[in-house]
Design a protein around this motif. Structure first.
Motif, PDB file in Angstrom:
ATOM      1  N   CYS A 231      44.399  50.897  32.159  1.00  0.00           N
ATOM      2  CA  CYS A 231      43.333  50.450  31.256  1.00  0.00           C
ATOM      3  C   CYS A 231      42.383  51.615  30.960  1.00  0.00           C
ATOM      4  CB  CYS A 231      42.569  49.296  31.901  1.00  0.00           C
ATOM      5  SG  CYS A 231      41.130  48.788  30.954  1.00  0.00           S
TER       6      CYS A 231
ATOM      7  N   CYS B  40      38.468  50.997  32.034  1.00  0.00           N
ATOM      8  CA  CYS B  40      38.010  51.023  33.432  1.00  0.00           C
ATOM      9  C   CYS B  40      38.824  51.999  34.272  1.00  0.00           C
ATOM     10  CB  CYS B  40      38.090  49.627  34.031  1.00  0.00           C
ATOM     11  SG  CYS B  40      39.777  49.006  34.142  1.00  0.00           S
TER      12      CYS B  40
ATOM     13  N   GLY C  83      39.866  47.668  36.859  1.00  0.00           N
ATOM     14  CA  GLY C  83      39.804  46.240  36.535  1.00  0.00           C
ATOM     15  C   GLY C  83      38.535  45.938  35.758  1.00  0.00           C
ATOM     16  N   CYS C  84      38.694  45.317  34.578  1.00  0.00           N
ATOM     17  CA  CYS C  84      37.535  44.976  33.761  1.00  0.00           C
ATOM     18  C   CYS C  84      37.923  43.818  32.842  1.00  0.00           C
ATOM     19  CB  CYS C  84      37.083  46.188  32.938  1.00  0.00           C
ATOM     20  SG  CYS C  84      38.237  46.641  31.623  1.00  0.00           S
TER      21      CYS C  84
ATOM     22  N   CYS D 211      41.067  44.389  30.465  1.00  0.00           N
ATOM     23  CA  CYS D 211      42.401  44.315  31.083  1.00  0.00           C
ATOM     24  C   CYS D 211      42.547  43.063  31.937  1.00  0.00           C
ATOM     25  CB  CYS D 211      42.686  45.567  31.899  1.00  0.00           C
ATOM     26  SG  CYS D 211      41.509  45.841  33.232  1.00  0.00           S
TER      27      CYS D 211
HETATM   28 ZN    ZN Z   1      40.137  47.551  32.506  1.00  0.00          ZN
END
Ligand code: ZN
Lengths: 805, 348
Positions: free
Chosen positions: B268, B271, B275-276, B279
């Motif tokens: 992604c 990020c 993880g955000c 995504c």
């Molecule tokens: Zn992300």
């Protein structure tokens, strides 16, 4: 397909969090849409036992209940459900609990009486209304008698489950079943799955074939297998809770024990089954055939459907009773009064079912599976499993044997592949052992001889029949993460743009340098707009079934779309817009199946291209601005022949006095001018200037040969001429005459002034030109130039009536 | 008074006059008065005729020294005054350099074109030819030759605009694959093509659907092309577009024209894999579909799948741009609002 992890644990030892399991499935098999946790967000929802239930003194439908929730004192809860009664176990949302839809339950008063919480129906816990059994839809849910008051309610109704929602690709229809998914996970985790067994008790006396005959008139490819079992003396009633839980967690609504059993086996084996009320089948004669023109069937949903000759039908004594693989008929539906079940287990052709589902808009769990194919080898087993289950749940007996219309002899497919082929395609260095282990995990019987694997693919994996399919199995189970990352080797190739691509790229840059921003408009538009601004007339390329009247035909010009873009901007108070587009127009060719696609480039400008600033006024765009853009662009193409602008008043959408057709030599390549004020109004744009050029034609035209011209060592001389001339004499005519009469040394004619203001008589205009003379080989003498210049002046006076000033 | 003394007197007087000259004209006057042909120094030199031969060189040398000194003082004063004049003029000409410059009209390429161009350049660098297929295609090429016979359930994945029963608006730029395959002369080397272009689907336009969008399809066929080559190529693409720290992971998928088929996720880019929201907390974004060319596709183009093999991949520049720039409505790409178009400055 919703996969209950609780159910999955009947097959496999899986002490893995659901999220991890989902991730593993996604990385190895099929995409996962998400993990559903039905109890997520719910709190303090417990089992309650209704001790007392009295009518509310001030209400005709409310009850005041004393409910044991496992505490010392019972809770007083006011409830409006019609089915609340003393002695029942119910779902209690305690004070300060959270139920479905992020709702918080608080202590409250109902018509003056304090209520400590709420008794709940399933949909109040967040159940999809479509999944709630009809018989409990109107009241609170009654829990089994052995439920323990005070315990969280979730485990009793399957809400403690974690459900993995699989998004199954068309090739992996085998995973539209618990059995198939279990096989897949067994291969992933290298386990031996415990598959369901069938314990079928057949009647010693009743024989299915005595009461039922089946005949398949349809082709073997349409119906390879069709067989039925009879289950007698069945009591139709709601299913036990464990079965209802499995059904609703699979995303279906529990109906009754017979239908639920068929759905359960459908989920288990992926085999659609259909239960008929035997007593509604006249004469016990079933036949399977294609529908005839004009036949009708009223399906379970109450719809009267006109059948199509492509529909496969199940008939009773040749009367349609079921649309095969899609939906049963209303007349033979299993009801509370049904006692004898005729249960169908069949294989139907995927394309037939797909068409029927599409034509009748009937998309069901059954049709979805038939469309993707089912395990041809499992039909009999699934039929037995469902018959046994119906008999058990409905206290009936299964008649001996089956009524068989057709029974396909299903043979496993054998596919051979070599280790070197696998490594050749994957770019790996796998060993025999690694590959053999993968086939073993898949439970594909395999014979290895030297480096050749002869793999027997069971019927449950009907997607595999080529060596390439086996390579995929090896690749995904070996793990894509473990593949090396390399680049293609082999003979080098040269990547470069061809001439057309090169010109298109350069054209974009030139347009941008000229101040135009690139637009990408829709190719599909209305018929009227598709025709508008066409350089050459053509029939339209129309869509067969357009989705909206706004998009019905392919464009014949880019200008039309650009005007839509301008209108969009104008409507948003952006009045200074300069756009160009490079793309295709589509000329229909009556003798060809496809239109010819021609690359065009077009521009549209409105307002001012110069931003208003200190010391700079906005300069409204005009004809000569856009003509300048076109001219400098065309110059960059280095065309061999002369570019000519010829006044034209034939374009219906263009201003008749402010439009020029553009020719290169004798070939028409485009036009430039002002949009007709009426057209502009129709498109909702202001004064707008546009051009459209046939780029394909321009690319094909001969280009000027690039050859160095020596720069003269001798100085040039200039002469200026100003004249009064009739308004209707064009610049082009004057320049042509000057060039014609200019003599050998005339190098250039430059217009430097145009005036038709108040100091010029009506019908006249004043023009001024600079003529530049130069000799490549000698210094020009004043008299030579004057002599040549005088000839020009005479010609202008004599031939064009100019008054030299 | 000796000539020396006279010279000393002239020098001191001259230097004083030079110093007090406050405009160029006065400096010039001093110069003419002092050093001119009729000036006092010339006169002194003329008086040297009366000196003895021993004294003459001494006085001569001294006279030259005085003249040089005066000349230098005049030059210096001259320069000083000249500089003062220029300084005064420059001071008067001072501008507010923070006023905006005069605007030069400048357009820019569409953001989708920017992405396509970047990928074209990248793949041309790897020896790919760019192929522009037709937008109106035959069902036969768009579907059947890609192993999607009529009534194949995978056709549901691509709702289609038909012109006639057999002619349609291409739903995928891979529609050009069969033509590339059958037109290529493999004796001249491998087939490596990239086909960018417009495609059409029978979709109702909303924030995430557009009946018109773009695709870029890549195809490589040669005698020894591996899935590892596909992975390496896609990794290179991701790293070229986003940066070296980006990675590609493959997941099984299904496309009728490839076997095995995979989806390719890229780290992604919002990020960097942590993880955000973009995504969905996975750290990965799905950007490509790919796979090894299905043997049936090769066979239908008259190519022996036992000898030749290859890979194909496809990605959507629209989706790419939406992810990369946070565009929340795909319709923005086709409505051509200048306030939208002008936001994407072309790099380099
Ligand atoms: Zn992300």
């Amino acid at each position: 397909m919703r996969i209950s992890t609780t159910w999955l644990r009947d097959y496999l030892k899986l002490d893995i969090p659901a999220d991890e399991l989902a991730e593993k499935i996604e990385r190895t098999a099929v995409e996962v849409d998400g993990v559903i946790r039905p109890s997520e967000g719910l709190k303090k929802v417990v089992v309650g036992h209704v001790l007392e239930c009295e009518p509310h003194p001030d209400s005709d439908h409310l009850h005041v209940c004393q409910v044991d929730v496992g505490e010392e004192e019972p809770l007083q809860i006011v409830c409006g459900a019609p089915n609340v009664a003393a002695g029942e176990n119910v779902i209690v949302a305690l004070p300060n609990s959270w139920i479905g839809d992020h709702t918080k339950i608080k202590k409250g008063k109902m018509r003056g009486i304090v209520s400590f919480g709420m008794l709940c129906a399933l949909d109040e816990l967040g159940f999809d209304e479509k999944l709630v059994p009809k018989e409990v839809a109107d009241g609170i849910f009654i829990l089994p008698a052995d439920a323990v008051p005070g315990e969280p309610v979730f485990s009793y109704i399957g809400m403690d489950d974690e459900i993995i929602d699989l998004s199954i690709t068309p090739n992996r229809g085998d995973m539209l079943s618990m059995n198939g998914t279990a096989h897949e996970l067994a291969a992933i985790y290298d386990q031996k799955p415990t598959m369901p067994t069938v314990d079928l008790q057949e009647s010693a006396t009743d024989v299915a074939e005595d009461d039922l005959t089946v005949q398949v008139d349809a082709d073997e490819t349409d119906v390879p297998t069709y067989k039925m079992r009879l289950i007698k003396n069945v009591t139709v009633k709601p299913s036990p809770l464990w079965l209802q839980v499995r059904i609703w967690n699979a995303g279906m609504r529990p109906i009754n024990n017979v239908v639920d059993a068929t759905n359960y086996v459908l989920m288990q084996y992926g085999q659609p089954l259909h239960a008929f009320d035997y007593d509604q089948l006249t004469a016990g004669k079933i036949n399977v055939r294609l529908a005839k023109e004009g036949e009708h069937l009223t399906t379970l949903d109450g719809e009267d459907r006109e059948l199509l000759p492509t529909d496969l039908l199940i008939c009773s004594d040749d009367q349609p009773i079921c649309l095969a693989g899609a939906m049963g008929g209303l007349d033979t539906e299993v009801t509370d009064k049904t006692t004898t079940i005729a249960l169908e287990g069949a294989v139907f052709d995927a394309v037939r079912i797909r068409k029927a589902a599409h034509n009748h808009d009937l998309h069901s769990e059954a049709s979805m599976r038939y469309e993707r194919g089912i395990d041809h080898g499992m039909t009999g087993t699934a039929l037995d499993a469902a018959a046994a289950m119906i008999a058990e749940l409905g206290d009936g007996t299964v008649a001996k044997g089956m009524a068989v219309g057709r029974d396909e002899d299903v043979q496993p497919v054998t596919v051979a592949i070599t280790l070197s082929r696998i490594n050749h395609v994957l770019g790996t260095e796998l060993t025999n052992e690694t590959v053999a282990d993968i086939f073993k995990r898949l439970d594909f019987p395999t014979v290895v001889a030297d480096d050749t694997f002869t793999v027997t693919v069971p019927s449950r994996r009907w997607d595999i029949h080529l060596p390439a399919d086996l390579i995929e199995e090896v690749a995904r189970l070996y793990g894509y993460d473990n593949l090396p990352a390399t680049l293609p080797t082999g003979q080098p190739t040269i990547g470069k743009l061809n001439e057309t691509q090169q010109v298109i790229r350069n054209s974009r840059k030139l347009m941008e340098s000229a101040g135009l921003t690139q637009a990408i408009s829709y190719s599909l538009t209305t018929a009227e707009k598709a025709h508008a601004f066409a350089l050459h007339a053509s029939e339209l390329t129309n869509l067969d079934f357009p989705m909206s009247s706004e998009r019905t035909a392919l464009r014949l010009s880019l200008v039309s779309g650009l005007l839509d873009d301008l209108a969009y901007n104008n409507a948003r108070k952006e009045h200074n817009v300069a756009l160009y587009e490079e793309g295709r127009v589509f000329y229909s060719q009556p003798e060809e199946v496809r239109p010819v696609e021609v690359e065009h480039i077009a521009g549209a400008i409105t307002g001012s291209m110069v931003k208003k600033s200190w010391g700079v006024a906005e300069q409204p765009v005009d004809f000569y601005q856009i003509k300048g853009i076109v001219a400098s662009y065309l110059k960059s193409l280095a065309l061999a022949e002369e570019v000519r602008y010829v006044a034209n008043s034939d374009h219906a959408e263009m201003h008749p006095g402010r439009t020029a057709n553009i020719y290169v030599g004798d070939q028409l390549v485009g036009f430039v001018g002002e949009v007709h004020p009426t057209t502009a109004k129709a498109y909702k744009v202001r004064e707008t200037y546009v051009f459209e050029l046939d780029l394909t034609a321009l690319i094909a035209l001969p280009k000027a040969r690039q050859q160095y011209q020596p720069i003269s060592k001798f100085p040039s001389m200039t002469r200026d001429v100003a004249m009064l001339i009739d308004d209707n004499v064009t610049n082009a005519t004057i320049v042509a005459l000057i060039n014609q009469k200019g003599g050998a040394h005339l190098q250039d004619v430059q217009l430097f002034d145009v005036y038709n203001g108040s100091h010029v008589p009506d019908g006249k205009k004043s023009l001024a030109y600079t003529l530049t003379y130069q000799n490549q080989d000698a210094t020009l003498v004043d008299e030579e130039v004057t002599q040549a210049f005088d000839k020009v002046l005479t010609a202008l006076t004599d031939e064009l009536g100019a008054e030299i000033r | 008074m000796s000539l020396q003394d006279r010279l000393t007197e002239l020098r001191d007087q001259g230097l004083a006059d030079i110093k007090s000259a406050d405009v160029l004209r006065k400096v010039n006057q001093v110069k003419v008065d002092l050093l001119g042909k009729k000036g006092p120094i010339t006169e002194v030199l003329r008086g040297m005729r009366d000196l003895s031969p021993e004294e003459r060189p001494k006085v001569g040398a001294y006279a030259n020294e005085v003249r040089d000194k005066l000349q230098a003082a005049i030059d210096q004063r001259h320069a000083e005054l000249e500089q003062a004049v220029i300084n005064k003029q420059l001071a008067a000409e001072t501008l507010d350099v923070t006023l905006p410059g005069r605007d030069v009209a400048q357009g820019q390429p569409h953001v989708i074109t920017q992405i396509i161009t970047e990928l074209e350049d990248l793949f041309m660098g790897m020896g790919y030819q760019i192929v522009d297929g037709d937008e109106v295609e035959e069902d036969y090429y768009n579907f059947e030759r890609l192993n999607l016979p009529k009534d194949h359930p995978a056709r549901d994945m691509q709702d289609t605009f038909y012109i006639t029963k057999d002619v349609l608006l291409r739903t995928q730029t891979s529609a050009d694959q069969p033509r590339s395959l059958e037109n290529h002369d493999f004796s001249k080397g491998p087939l490596k093509v990239l086909s960018p272009g417009r495609v059409y689907r029978r979709d109702t336009d909303d924030a995430t659907h557009s009946h018109q969008f773009h695709q870029i399809e890549g195809l490589v066929v040669d005698k020894h092309i591996t899935m590892a080559d596909l992975k390496g190529t896609l990794t290179l693409v991701a790293q070229t577009l986003f940066g070296d720290q980006f990675d590609v992971r493959l997941r099984p998928s299904f496309f009728p024209f490839t076997e095995p088929s995979v989806e390719a996720d890229v780290t992604c880019f919002k990020c960097n894999g942590k993880g955000c929201a973009i995504c969905k907390q996975t750290g990965w974004i799905e950007v490509l579909g790919a796979g090894m060319v299905h043997p049936h596709v090769l066979e239908m183009s008259g190519i022996d799948p036992e000898v030749y093999g290859g890979f194909a991949f496809g990605l959507g520049p629209d989706r790419f741009a939406m992810l990369k720039y946070g565009v929340d409505d795909i319709r923005n790409f086709y409505l051509n609002d200048v306030r939208f178009l002008s936001q994407f400055y072309k790099k380099g």
